[in-house]
Scaffold this motif. Structure first.
Motif, mmCIF file in Angstrom:
data_model
loop_
_atom_site.group_PDB
_atom_site.id
_atom_site.type_symbol
_atom_site.label_atom_id
_atom_site.label_comp_id
_atom_site.label_asym_id
_atom_site.label_seq_id
_atom_site.Cartn_x
_atom_site.Cartn_y
_atom_site.Cartn_z
ATOM 1 N N PHE A 37 0.999 -1.324 -0.050
ATOM 2 C CA PHE A 37 0.228 -0.026 0.120
ATOM 3 C C PHE A 37 0.956 1.360 -0.010
ATOM 4 N N ARG A 38 0.363 2.419 -0.474
ATOM 5 C CA ARG A 38 1.210 3.500 -0.458
ATOM 6 C C ARG A 38 0.356 4.666 0.191
ATOM 7 N N GLN A 44 -5.355 9.635 1.341
ATOM 8 C CA GLN A 44 -5.528 8.320 2.136
ATOM 9 C C GLN A 44 -4.656 7.372 1.552
ATOM 10 N N ARG A 45 -4.291 6.118 2.416
ATOM 11 C CA ARG A 45 -3.690 5.073 2.112
ATOM 12 C C ARG A 45 -4.471 4.350 1.052
ATOM 13 N N GLU A 46 -3.741 3.915 -0.103
ATOM 14 C CA GLU A 46 -4.434 3.354 -1.093
ATOM 15 C C GLU A 46 -3.526 1.807 -1.430
ATOM 16 N N MET A 47 -4.353 0.741 -2.049
ATOM 17 C CA MET A 47 -3.862 -0.271 -2.181
ATOM 18 C C MET A 47 -2.882 -0.401 -3.734
ATOM 19 N N VAL A 48 -1.679 -0.740 -3.549
ATOM 20 C CA VAL A 48 -1.080 -0.789 -4.849
ATOM 21 C C VAL A 48 -1.004 -2.097 -5.569
ATOM 22 N N ALA A 49 -0.565 -3.278 -4.648
ATOM 23 C CA ALA A 49 -0.713 -4.529 -5.388
ATOM 24 C C ALA A 49 -0.756 -5.618 -4.099
ATOM 25 N N CYS A 95 4.173 -2.554 3.577
ATOM 26 C CA CYS A 95 3.869 -3.786 3.444
ATOM 27 C C CYS A 95 2.713 -4.352 4.365
ATOM 28 N N ALA A 96 1.950 -5.221 3.995
ATOM 29 C CA ALA A 96 0.746 -5.521 4.891
ATOM 30 C C ALA A 96 0.248 -6.987 4.545
ATOM 31 N N ALA A 97 -0.206 -7.557 5.444
ATOM 32 C CA ALA A 97 -0.569 -8.958 5.564
ATOM 33 C C ALA A 97 -2.005 -9.217 6.161
ATOM 34 N N ASP A 98 -2.514 -10.294 5.798
ATOM 35 C CA ASP A 98 -3.881 -10.633 6.128
ATOM 36 C C ASP A 98 -4.288 -11.901 5.937
ATOM 37 N N ALA A 105 -7.596 -6.095 0.712
ATOM 38 C CA ALA A 105 -7.796 -5.217 -0.290
ATOM 39 C C ALA A 105 -8.415 -4.142 -0.108
ATOM 40 N N ARG A 106 -9.153 -3.981 0.970
ATOM 41 C CA ARG A 106 -9.840 -2.799 1.369
ATOM 42 C C ARG A 106 -9.126 -2.065 2.556
ATOM 43 N N GLY A 107 -7.790 -2.298 2.754
ATOM 44 C CA GLY A 107 -6.961 -1.471 3.690
ATOM 45 C C GLY A 107 -7.235 -2.045 5.098
#
Length: 122
Positions: A37-38, A44-49, A95-98, A105-107
């Motif tokens: 995310f960035r 606002q923070r947004e999904m990148v990939a 970097c994020a994990a779930d 995907a929705r942050g």
């Protein structure tokens, strides 16, 4: 305890490339969907990939064709290769994990890295 460790940010000129890496423990790596995310200043923070455990991929429209996400199971690392960078790509990359793809995907990921700064100069 830091569970997602990012590296690879920096300053680059328009059109240049950077590679971001995120290393996780084996448990986190094996059990979660991973993503980048960035957050740009004032936005606002947004999904990148995003990449799933089975290498399913998702990209934001703004980076399709320029960025590539991949995972190295042996190194428990997810990488974001960023090419043809633009000033609009500037921001802090996380970097994020779930375990849940939709939640990620929705942050709403339950794990986040500390972030790494990417600056693209014009």
């Amino acid at each position: 305890q830091v569970q997602l460790v990012e590296s690879g940010g920096g300053l680059v000129q328009t059109g240049g490339s950077l590679r971001l890496s995120c290393t996780a423990s084996k448990t986190i790596f094996d059990d979660n969907v991973l993503g980048w995310f960035r957050q740009a200043p004032g936005k606002q923070r947004e999904m990148v990939a995003i990449i799933t455990k089975y290498n399913g991929l998702m990209y934001s429209d703004s980076v399709k064709g320029r960025f590539t996400i991949s995972r190295d199971n042996a190194k428990t690392t997810v990488t974001l290769q960023m090419n043809s960078l633009k000033p609009d790509d500037t921001g802090v990359y996380y970097c994020a994990a779930d375990p849940d793809y939709k939640q990620l995907a929705r942050g709403g990921a339950n794990l986040w890295g500390q972030g790494t700064q990417v600056t693209v100069s014009s």
